[in-house]
Structure formats: C-alpha cells, structure tokens
Design a protein around this motif. Structure first.
Motif, PDB file in Angstrom:
ATOM      1  N   MET A   1       0.581  -0.880  -0.229  1.00  0.00           N
ATOM      2  CA  MET A   1       0.087   0.255  -0.057  1.00  0.00           C
ATOM      3  C   MET A   1       1.071   0.949  -0.144  1.00  0.00           C
ATOM      4  N   ALA A   2       0.944   2.440  -0.984  1.00  0.00           N
ATOM      5  CA  ALA A   2       1.610   3.127  -1.216  1.00  0.00           C
ATOM      6  C   ALA A   2       0.998   4.298   0.455  1.00  0.00           C
ATOM      7  N   GLU A   3       2.491   4.535   0.350  1.00  0.00           N
ATOM      8  CA  GLU A   3       2.201   6.502   1.703  1.00  0.00           C
ATOM      9  C   GLU A   3       2.187   7.119   0.771  1.00  0.00           C
ATOM     10  N   TRP A   4       1.320   8.830   1.263  1.00  0.00           N
ATOM     11  CA  TRP A   4       1.566   9.774   0.854  1.00  0.00           C
ATOM     12  C   TRP A   4       1.197  10.272   1.886  1.00  0.00           C
ATOM     13  N   GLN A   5       2.217  11.225   2.771  1.00  0.00           N
ATOM     14  CA  GLN A   5       1.942  12.753   3.523  1.00  0.00           C
ATOM     15  C   GLN A   5       0.869  13.293   3.576  1.00  0.00           C
ATOM     16  N   VAL A   6       0.260  14.442   4.339  1.00  0.00           N
ATOM     17  CA  VAL A   6      -0.743  15.378   4.465  1.00  0.00           C
ATOM     18  C   VAL A   6      -0.303  15.576   3.229  1.00  0.00           C
ATOM     19  N   GLN A   7       0.609  16.714   3.428  1.00  0.00           N
ATOM     20  CA  GLN A   7       0.845  17.614   2.091  1.00  0.00           C
ATOM     21  C   GLN A   7       1.211  17.729   1.072  1.00  0.00           C
ATOM     22  N   GLU A   8       1.614  15.778   0.576  1.00  0.00           N
ATOM     23  CA  GLU A   8       1.922  15.597  -0.782  1.00  0.00           C
ATOM     24  C   GLU A   8       0.488  14.761  -1.316  1.00  0.00           C
ATOM     25  N   ALA A   9      -0.616  14.821  -0.040  1.00  0.00           N
ATOM     26  CA  ALA A   9      -1.430  14.457  -0.673  1.00  0.00           C
ATOM     27  C   ALA A   9      -2.572  15.418  -0.607  1.00  0.00           C
ATOM     28  N   LYS A  10      -2.558  17.250  -0.522  1.00  0.00           N
ATOM     29  CA  LYS A  10      -2.764  17.754  -0.627  1.00  0.00           C
ATOM     30  C   LYS A  10      -2.735  18.554  -2.018  1.00  0.00           C
ATOM     31  N   ALA A  11      -0.862  18.531  -2.133  1.00  0.00           N
ATOM     32  CA  ALA A  11      -0.929  18.976  -3.535  1.00  0.00           C
ATOM     33  C   ALA A  11      -0.833  18.260  -4.872  1.00  0.00           C
ATOM     34  N   ARG A  12      -1.195  16.871  -4.044  1.00  0.00           N
ATOM     35  CA  ARG A  12      -1.718  16.085  -5.832  1.00  0.00           C
ATOM     36  C   ARG A  12      -2.419  14.805  -5.198  1.00  0.00           C
ATOM     37  N   PHE A  13      -3.396  15.537  -5.160  1.00  0.00           N
ATOM     38  CA  PHE A  13      -4.778  15.212  -4.761  1.00  0.00           C
ATOM     39  C   PHE A  13      -5.511  14.552  -5.961  1.00  0.00           C
ATOM     40  N   SER A  14      -5.557  14.693  -7.329  1.00  0.00           N
ATOM     41  CA  SER A  14      -6.284  13.969  -8.529  1.00  0.00           C
ATOM     42  C   SER A  14      -5.955  12.480  -8.997  1.00  0.00           C
ATOM     43  N   GLU A  15      -4.253  13.321  -8.669  1.00  0.00           N
ATOM     44  CA  GLU A  15      -3.049  11.630  -8.940  1.00  0.00           C
ATOM     45  C   GLU A  15      -3.558  10.566  -7.671  1.00  0.00           C
ATOM     46  N   LEU A  16      -3.703  11.016  -6.040  1.00  0.00           N
ATOM     47  CA  LEU A  16      -4.216  10.187  -4.755  1.00  0.00           C
ATOM     48  C   LEU A  16      -5.508   9.511  -5.522  1.00  0.00           C
ATOM     49  N   VAL A  17      -5.996   9.720  -6.352  1.00  0.00           N
ATOM     50  CA  VAL A  17      -8.103   9.504  -5.984  1.00  0.00           C
ATOM     51  C   VAL A  17      -7.519   8.457  -7.468  1.00  0.00           C
ATOM     52  N   GLU A  18      -6.351   8.933  -8.325  1.00  0.00           N
ATOM     53  CA  GLU A  18      -6.426   8.309  -9.915  1.00  0.00           C
ATOM     54  C   GLU A  18      -5.628   6.802  -9.256  1.00  0.00           C
ATOM     55  N   ARG A  19      -4.774   7.312  -8.398  1.00  0.00           N
ATOM     56  CA  ARG A  19      -3.920   5.472  -7.928  1.00  0.00           C
ATOM     57  C   ARG A  19      -4.525   4.724  -7.443  1.00  0.00           C
ATOM     58  N   ALA A  20      -5.763   5.402  -6.326  1.00  0.00           N
ATOM     59  CA  ALA A  20      -6.539   4.571  -5.480  1.00  0.00           C
ATOM     60  C   ALA A  20      -7.574   3.849  -6.256  1.00  0.00           C
ATOM     61  N   ARG A  21      -7.459   4.502  -6.985  1.00  0.00           N
ATOM     62  CA  ARG A  21      -8.912   3.445  -8.358  1.00  0.00           C
ATOM     63  C   ARG A  21      -7.893   2.708  -9.342  1.00  0.00           C
ATOM     64  N   THR A  22      -6.661   2.710  -9.706  1.00  0.00           N
ATOM     65  CA  THR A  22      -5.837   2.172 -10.146  1.00  0.00           C
ATOM     66  C   THR A  22      -5.142   1.344  -9.422  1.00  0.00           C
ATOM     67  N   GLU A  23      -4.329   1.235  -8.331  1.00  0.00           N
ATOM     68  CA  GLU A  23      -3.437   0.970  -7.718  1.00  0.00           C
ATOM     69  C   GLU A  23      -4.037   0.415  -6.706  1.00  0.00           C
ATOM     70  N   GLY A  24      -4.654   0.676  -6.051  1.00  0.00           N
ATOM     71  CA  GLY A  24      -5.315   0.330  -4.329  1.00  0.00           C
ATOM     72  C   GLY A  24      -5.014   1.178  -3.275  1.00  0.00           C
ATOM     73  N   PRO A  25      -5.756   0.389  -2.249  1.00  0.00           N
ATOM     74  CA  PRO A  25      -6.047   1.873  -0.991  1.00  0.00           C
ATOM     75  C   PRO A  25      -4.176   2.752  -1.169  1.00  0.00           C
ATOM     76  N   GLN A  26      -4.180   3.713  -1.019  1.00  0.00           N
ATOM     77  CA  GLN A  26      -3.025   4.665  -0.681  1.00  0.00           C
ATOM     78  C   GLN A  26      -3.682   4.812   1.120  1.00  0.00           C
ATOM     79  N   THR A  27      -2.355   4.761   1.803  1.00  0.00           N
ATOM     80  CA  THR A  27      -2.058   5.421   2.680  1.00  0.00           C
ATOM     81  C   THR A  27      -1.720   7.333   3.131  1.00  0.00           C
ATOM     82  N   ILE A  28      -1.945   7.884   4.031  1.00  0.00           N
ATOM     83  CA  ILE A  28      -2.272   9.033   4.450  1.00  0.00           C
ATOM     84  C   ILE A  28      -1.654   8.692   5.363  1.00  0.00           C
ATOM     85  N   THR A  29      -0.596   9.898   5.337  1.00  0.00           N
ATOM     86  CA  THR A  29       0.483   9.281   6.801  1.00  0.00           C
ATOM     87  C   THR A  29       0.583  11.259   7.256  1.00  0.00           C
TER      88      THR A  29
END
Length: 82
Positions: A1-29
């Motif tokens: 499961m991929a990990e994203w820091q909150v700041q990175e998740a905010k800045a790259r939210f569209s990518e985060l959503v797409e990866r959740a769809r294509t790669e599976g659950p994404q963890t936010i730390t």
C-alpha cells in the motif's frame, strides 16, 4: 500500500484519487503515523458487501421451533420459620 504525507496528498490529490482507483488503497500519514486510507469506490463497496446484515444473521440462525424444556417439579428448599 502506497504512503502519502498529508501535505503531498493535498498537493497531488487528483493523482492520489487515480492511484487509489488503479493501484488500490493509499495510506495517508501525518508526522510519520498512519492517519487515513483512501479507497476507490469499488474497494469501498466491496468492503460494505462483507458486512453481515445483523437482522438476516439473527433470522437465519438455527430454527428452534418445537423445542421443549423439561423442568424438575422440585421448587427448591422449604422455608423454616420459627
């Protein structure tokens, strides 16, 4: 499961959503600790389908119609007053 820091998740939210769809659950730390998981709608619905329906569970249990209990006619100790 991929990990994203909150700041990175905010800045790259569209990518985060797409990866959740294509790669599976994404963890936010946050501060190195897991705080949330982003799931695709498909993964979310799959999780919901695994939850038991309590009503159906109770109604689907073993049938006990015709079940009888034999009781002993002894009512216990007699009270001694006096």
């Amino acid at each position: 499961m991929a990990e994203w820091q909150v700041q990175e998740a905010k800045a790259r939210f569209s990518e985060l959503v797409e990866r959740a769809r294509t790669e599976g659950p994404q963890t936010i730390t946050r501060h190195g600790r897991e705080r949330a998981v982003l799931l695709s709608i498909e993964d979310y619905r799959a999780l919901l389908s695994l939850q038991p329906d309590v009503r159906a569970l109770l109604l689907g249990g073993p049938k006990v119609g015709g079940f009888s209990i034999e009781r002993d006619s002894d009512t216990g100790r007699r009270s001694h007053m006096g």
